[in-house]
Write an enzyme that holds these catalytic residues in place. Structure first.
Site, PDB file in Angstrom:
ATOM      1  N   ARG A 400       0.796  -1.090   0.199  1.00 29.81           N
ATOM      2  CA  ARG A 400       0.042   0.032   0.051  1.00 29.81           C
ATOM      3  C   ARG A 400       0.982   1.304   0.159  1.00 29.81           C
ATOM      4  O   ARG A 400       0.435   2.429  -0.544  1.00 29.81           O
ATOM      5  CB  ARG A 400      -0.906  -0.094   0.942  1.00 29.81           C
ATOM      6  N   HIS A 441       3.732  -6.203 -14.513  1.00 20.88           N
ATOM      7  CA  HIS A 441       5.033  -6.210 -14.044  1.00 20.88           C
ATOM      8  C   HIS A 441       5.670  -7.302 -15.179  1.00 20.88           C
ATOM      9  O   HIS A 441       6.888  -6.904 -15.632  1.00 20.88           O
ATOM     10  CB  HIS A 441       5.446  -6.690 -12.792  1.00 20.88           C
TER      11      HIS A 441
END
Length: 531
Positions: A400, A441
């Site tokens: 986060r 990614h």
């Protein structure tokens, strides 16, 4: 009264006076018990009232404290149409109907910007600068002693960032497409649709939007393959591609809702399509969440912009020295000799610290220096691009806080939307966020290296997803997180480097698409190469 009580004979807790009957005693006892129960009831009610009042005051105190924290983070306070009442109402909304809160923009500095004002933290920054100077001197001395001359060609950088003119051509085309296709198309749809329920016109517009995103996805892939862009240039192209796709989706997602809710007879409604200037500004500021307005600074500090771009350049050379001195020598001989389990383990552990240092440099160069430079040039005041992820004691908090910019997009447009579709299964929304992040990614690495080797995807969706359920407090958990990061980065650096050099030295397994999917480091025939 005391004298009477002293002469009253005691019976069942009461003193009996001469002439009093048993009925009198019973009446006195009944009145006493009634008074006792009344006092007890009043005391209990008072206890409940005090408890309820205390909880209300505590709740109000906590809300006030949170508002003061928001103000402290905002430095200059909230601007535009953002106020404490908005924050309080969003919190109350979350408490009453379970709605997840929206992203709130406010004027605030990056964490490191404030930390660098502390003398001791600034010294740590100076230590990293001194290490960079030592790396530079080490390279110069090494070249002078072994080669008898200075080698300032920076071959690795020149190769990695090669064909830069091709990169700029594609960059211009991608940005022009978002300006000349997306905004005019959205404007035309918003101005010509009939207010009311969804119709064929809206479905056609949605299909056009999906087709545009698919073309925007395939176009750079073909361009990279046809022009054989090197790794660094490929990363720039794919990162910019993903950034623009996320920007376009944010703009369409935020404003499509306004268009669909628009009522033609509502005179108080704002224009359904934002001005082009707002869209253009959004394309270049370092955030992926669209708003019609953002907190702004009053002026541009060009010295601050130059210093941040200088730090990006320094991090680039820092990374070059790490690869040149610590990583390339470890793997450059792979493909010329057999690799044993012992050599593989030593390579993994030898890659851990350099790979972690590259991770930290990448974070500082992009999430701090690059974003702050663009935010300053665009007078974008919300500089919270990351939080103190290095203090995290759980992977959930690390994910986060590591990259707030991407996290906010995933939270706003993936997690919240999936949660609306399946409000009772928040775990499904979390899995979708992880899957999309892992695919993005892995896609960047595929386009960078030109082969499919899903080590990162497996680690991301395996251990990375599993670790979010391990939560703890204290320094031990922070050590555990850093240990996993260091070991994980070492494994990634080692395995991808081995496969890269295997692709350079070992012959193809087969002359078709499967060669891109089968790891050549696993199937390299060393005996055939030696023969």
């Amino acid at each position: 009264m005391s004298e009477e009580n002293s002469t009253r004979p005691k019976e069942n807790g009461f003193h009996k006076l001469p002439g009093e009957s048993e009925e009198d005693i019973s009446w006195i006892k009944m009145k006493s018990q009634m008074g006792y129960h009344r006092i007890k009831s009043q005391a209990q009610q008072l206890k409940q009232d005090v408890k309820q009042s205390f909880l209300q005051e505590l709740d109000s105190l906590v809300d006030g404290f949170l508002e003061e924290v928001d103000l402290a983070e905002g430095k200059e306070g909230l601007t535009n149409n953002v106020s404490f009442s908005d924050i309080s109402s969003s919190r109350k909304k979350k408490r009453t109907n379970g709605e997840l809160p929206d992203k709130v923009f406010m004027a605030r500095n990056s964490v490191l910007t404030d930390l660098f004002k502390i003398k001791d933290v600034k010294t740590i920054y100076h230590i990293f600068v001194a290490i960079l100077i030592v790396f530079s001197l080490n390279t110069l001395v090494y070249d002078l002693i072994n080669e008898g001359r200075l080698n300032l060609s920076f071959d690795l950088i020149q190769y990695g960032m090669g064909k830069f003119s091709k990169v700029m051509e594609l960059w211009m085309c991608m940005n022009l497409s978002t300006v000349l296709v997306v905004y005019p198309g959205f404007y035309y749809w918003s101005m010509h649709r009939k207010p009311g329920k969804l119709g064929g016109y809206d479905i056609a517009a949605a299909i056009c939007y999906i087709l545009y995103q698919l073309v925007f996805l395939v176009w750079p892939i073909v361009y990279i393959k046809d022009n054989a862009l090197p790794p660094g240039s490929s990363i720039i192209v794919t990162s910019e591609q993903i950034r623009l796709m996320m920007k376009v989706h944010a703009f369409v997602r935020e404003n499509a809702v306004k268009v669909l809710k628009y009522k033609k007879d509502d005179q108080s409604s704002e224009p359904v399509c934002p001005d082009f200037s707002k869209y253009l500004y959004f394309l270049f500021i370092p955030t992926l969440v669209y708003r019609d307005s953002y907190p702004r600074t009053r002026s541009i500090r060009w010295s601050y912009v130059v210093s941040n771009f200088g730090q990006v350049l320094a991090c680039l050379f820092y990374t070059y020295y790490i690869f040149e001195r610590f990583l390339v020598p470890v793997f450059r001989n792979f493909g010329r000799e057999h690799i044993t389990a012992k050599a593989l383990i030593l390579s993994v552990f030898g890659s851990m610290l350099p790979a972690t240092l590259v991770l930290v440099l990448g974070f500082f160069a992009i999430l701090h220096s690059w974003f702050n430079a663009f935010a300053e040039m665009m007078t974008f005041a919300d500089r919270m691009f990351y939080k103190d992820w290095w203090n995290s004691t759980s992977f959930a908090n690390y994910y986060r806080t590591w990259n707030i910019v991407v996290h906010d997009w995933l939270y706003t447009y993936i997690y919240k939307d999936v949660s609306r579709l399946s409000p009772k299964k928040r775990s499904l929304a979390m899995a979708c966020v992880f899957f999309i992040s892992a695919v993005a990614h892995e896609y960047v690495l595929i386009m960078c290296f030109k082969f499919f080797y899903p080590v990162l995807f497996v680690m991301f969706m395996g251990a990375g997803f599993g670790f979010i359920f391990f939560k703890g407090v204290g320094r031990g958990w922070n050590v555990f997180l850093w240990l996993m990061l260091i070991m994980g980065n070492g494994m990634l650096m080692c395995l991808y480097s081995l496969e890269w050099y295997a692709r350079q030295r070992c012959p193809e397994n087969m002359d078709n698409f499967l060669d891109y999917l089968i790891p050549r480091s696993w199937t390299c025939d060393f005996e055939a190469m030696e023969g």
